[in-house]
Design an enzyme around this catalytic site. Structure first.
Site, PDB file in Angstrom:
ATOM      1  N   GLY A  12     -21.929 -55.921   9.583  1.00 21.25           N
ATOM      2  CA  GLY A  12     -22.946 -56.638  10.328  1.00 21.25           C
ATOM      3  C   GLY A  12     -22.460 -57.510  11.465  1.00 21.25           C
ATOM      4  O   GLY A  12     -23.140 -58.450  11.881  1.00 21.25           O
ATOM      5  N   ASN A  14     -22.219 -56.626  14.551  1.00 20.83           N
ATOM      6  CA  ASN A  14     -23.130 -56.418  15.695  1.00 20.83           C
ATOM      7  C   ASN A  14     -24.452 -57.151  15.463  1.00 20.83           C
ATOM      8  O   ASN A  14     -25.018 -57.727  16.390  1.00 20.83           O
ATOM      9  CB  ASN A  14     -23.376 -54.924  15.909  1.00 20.83           C
ATOM     10  CG  ASN A  14     -22.246 -54.284  16.699  1.00 20.83           C
ATOM     11  OD1 ASN A  14     -22.135 -54.502  17.894  1.00 20.83           O
ATOM     12  ND2 ASN A  14     -21.396 -53.545  16.030  1.00 20.83           N
ATOM     13  N   ARG A  66     -34.403 -36.586  -0.147  1.00 18.74           N
ATOM     14  CA  ARG A  66     -34.340 -37.195   1.181  1.00 18.74           C
ATOM     15  C   ARG A  66     -35.735 -37.317   1.812  1.00 18.74           C
ATOM     16  O   ARG A  66     -36.053 -38.295   2.489  1.00 18.74           O
ATOM     17  CB  ARG A  66     -33.418 -36.400   2.128  1.00 18.74           C
ATOM     18  CG  ARG A  66     -33.266 -36.994   3.530  1.00 18.74           C
ATOM     19  CD  ARG A  66     -32.900 -38.447   3.579  1.00 18.74           C
ATOM     20  NE  ARG A  66     -31.632 -38.742   2.967  1.00 18.74           N
ATOM     21  CZ  ARG A  66     -30.519 -38.961   3.695  1.00 18.74           C
ATOM     22  NH1 ARG A  66     -30.550 -38.940   4.995  1.00 18.74           N
ATOM     23  NH2 ARG A  66     -29.395 -39.243   3.087  1.00 18.74           N
ATOM     24  N   HIS A 110     -22.721 -47.255  19.988  1.00 15.71           N
ATOM     25  CA  HIS A 110     -21.699 -46.294  19.572  1.00 15.71           C
ATOM     26  C   HIS A 110     -20.361 -46.770  20.145  1.00 15.71           C
ATOM     27  O   HIS A 110     -20.290 -47.126  21.331  1.00 15.71           O
ATOM     28  CB  HIS A 110     -22.030 -44.878  20.058  1.00 15.71           C
ATOM     29  CG  HIS A 110     -21.015 -43.870  19.610  1.00 15.71           C
ATOM     30  ND1 HIS A 110     -20.972 -43.393  18.315  1.00 15.71           N
ATOM     31  CD2 HIS A 110     -19.987 -43.294  20.271  1.00 15.71           C
ATOM     32  CE1 HIS A 110     -19.951 -42.555  18.212  1.00 15.71           C
ATOM     33  NE2 HIS A 110     -19.340 -42.477  19.371  1.00 15.71           N
TER      34      HIS A 110
HETATM   35  C1  GRF Z   1     -19.044 -50.606  14.511  1.00 14.58           C
HETATM   36  O1  GRF Z   1     -17.796 -49.987  14.630  1.00 14.58           O
HETATM   37  C2  GRF Z   1     -20.010 -49.987  15.459  1.00 14.58           C
HETATM   38  O2  GRF Z   1     -19.408 -49.560  16.644  1.00 14.58           O
HETATM   39  C3  GRF Z   1     -20.473 -48.792  14.728  1.00 14.58           C
HETATM   40  O3  GRF Z   1     -20.463 -49.143  13.351  1.00 14.58           O
HETATM   41  C4  GRF Z   1     -19.676 -50.288  13.166  1.00 14.58           C
HETATM   42  C5  GRF Z   1     -20.616 -51.367  12.728  1.00 14.58           C
HETATM   43  O4  GRF Z   1     -19.964 -52.510  12.553  1.00 14.58           O
HETATM   44  N1  GRF Z   1     -21.800 -48.437  15.173  1.00 14.58           N
HETATM   45  P1  GRF Z   1     -20.800 -53.795  12.078  1.00 14.58           P
HETATM   46  O5  GRF Z   1     -21.491 -53.434  10.782  1.00 14.58           O
HETATM   47  O6  GRF Z   1     -21.773 -54.127  13.179  1.00 14.58           O
HETATM   48  O7  GRF Z   1     -19.742 -54.855  11.904  1.00 14.58           O
END
Ligand code: GRF
Length: 212
Positions: A12, A14, A66, A110
Site C-alpha cells: 500500500g 502507492n 470467479r 504500472h
Molecule cells: C508496486 O510495485 C506497483 O508498481 C505495482 O505493485 C506494487 C504495489 O506496491 N503496481 P504498493 O502495494 O503500492 O506498495
C-alpha cells in the site's frame, strides 16, 4: 469532489502516497472514499484504517467460483459509487463488465515505461528483474486507463528513472516507486479531479491549467 476507490493487494505505498497527497494539498478536489483488497493481510488495509478510510477485503478465495466473485465484487464497487477507481498494486483481473461500466474511470500504476516490460506476467519485482536482465539504462512508471487488455489502456502520465550500476531488482523497484510511482499517481488523480484529462481517439490529452 472526486470520490476515489483504491484497490490494493500489498504493502500500500502507492495508496499511502495518494492519502498523503490529499492531506498536503498536492491533490485537490478529491477524497479517498474507500479501499478494497483481495488480500486480508495486505498492509494497505492497515494504512487505510489508520487514516480513517473504510477498508474491506473481498477475495476470490471466499467464493465458489470467479463468476460469483466478479458479481459480488462489482456489487461492492457500485455500492461505493466511485467517480474513479485506482488500481494501486491490485493483482486481481478486473471483470470485463466493470471495465465497460467504468470506461476511462479506472486507472492503474504500472512500474515500467509502457510498452516496455508490461502485459501478462509483468508485475511487481518481475518487471525490474526483466529490465535488469535486458540491460536497459532507463526505466520508470506509467499511469494509464484500464481497458480490456493488460496494461494496454490510454497512457495518462509517465516518469523515467535511471538504472544505476549495481542495482538489484529490489533497489531498482524502490527507486522507481520513490521517484516515479508515488509522484505520477497522485499527479494523475489531481489532473482528473480538476477536469484536465480527456481521452480522444484512445489517446489522453492533458488540458492546460486555467489561469486563476
Ligand atoms: C508496486 O510495485 C506497483 O508498481 C505495482 O505493485 C506494487 C504495489 O506496491 N503496481 P504498493 O502495494 O503500492 O506498495
Amino acid at each position: 469532489m472526486l470520490k476515489i476507490l483504491v484497490l490494493v493487494s500489498g504493502g500500500g505505498t502507492n495508496l499511502q502516497a495518494i492519502l498523503d497527497a490529499v492531506d498536503d494539498g498536492t491533490v485537490t478536489n478529491a477524497e479517498v472514499a474507500a479501499v478494497i483488497s483481495n488480500n486480508k493481510n495486505a498492509y494497505a488495509l492497515t494504512r487505510a484504517r489508520d487514516h480513517g478510510v473504510d477498508a474491506q477485503c473481498i477475495s476470490p478465495k471466499d467464493f465458489p467460483d470467479r463468476e460469483t466473485f466478479n458479481e459480488k465484487f462489482l456489487e461492492a464497487v457500485d455500492a461505493i459509487a466511485p467517480d474513479i477507481i485506482v488500481l494501486a498494486g491490485f493483482l486481481v483481473v478486473i471483470p470485463a463488465e466493470m471495465i465497460a461500466r467504468y470506461r476511462n474511470r479506472i486507472i492503474n500504476i504500472h512500474p515500467s515505461l509502457i510498452p516496455a516490460f508490461c502485459g501478462t506476467g509483468y508485475y511487481g519485482l518481475k518487471v525490474h528483474e526483466a529490465a535488469l536482465a535486458r540491460g536497459v539504462k532507463v526505466v520508470g512508471a506509467t499511469v494509464h486507463f484500464v481497458d480490456e487488455g493488460t496494461d494496454t489502456g490510454p497512457i495518462i502520465l509517465q516518469k523515467a528513472v535511471e538504472v544505476q550500476e549495481g542495482d538489484t531488482p529490489e533497489i531498482l523497484q524502490r527507486r522507481v516507486m520513490e521517484q516515479a510511482e508515488w509522484k505520477i499517481l497522485p499527479r494523475a488523480i489531481d489532473l482528473i479531479a480538476n477536469g484536465r484529462v480527456a481521452v480522444e481517439e484512445n489517446k489522453v490529452k492533458i488540458k492546460e491549467e486555467e489561469q486563476r
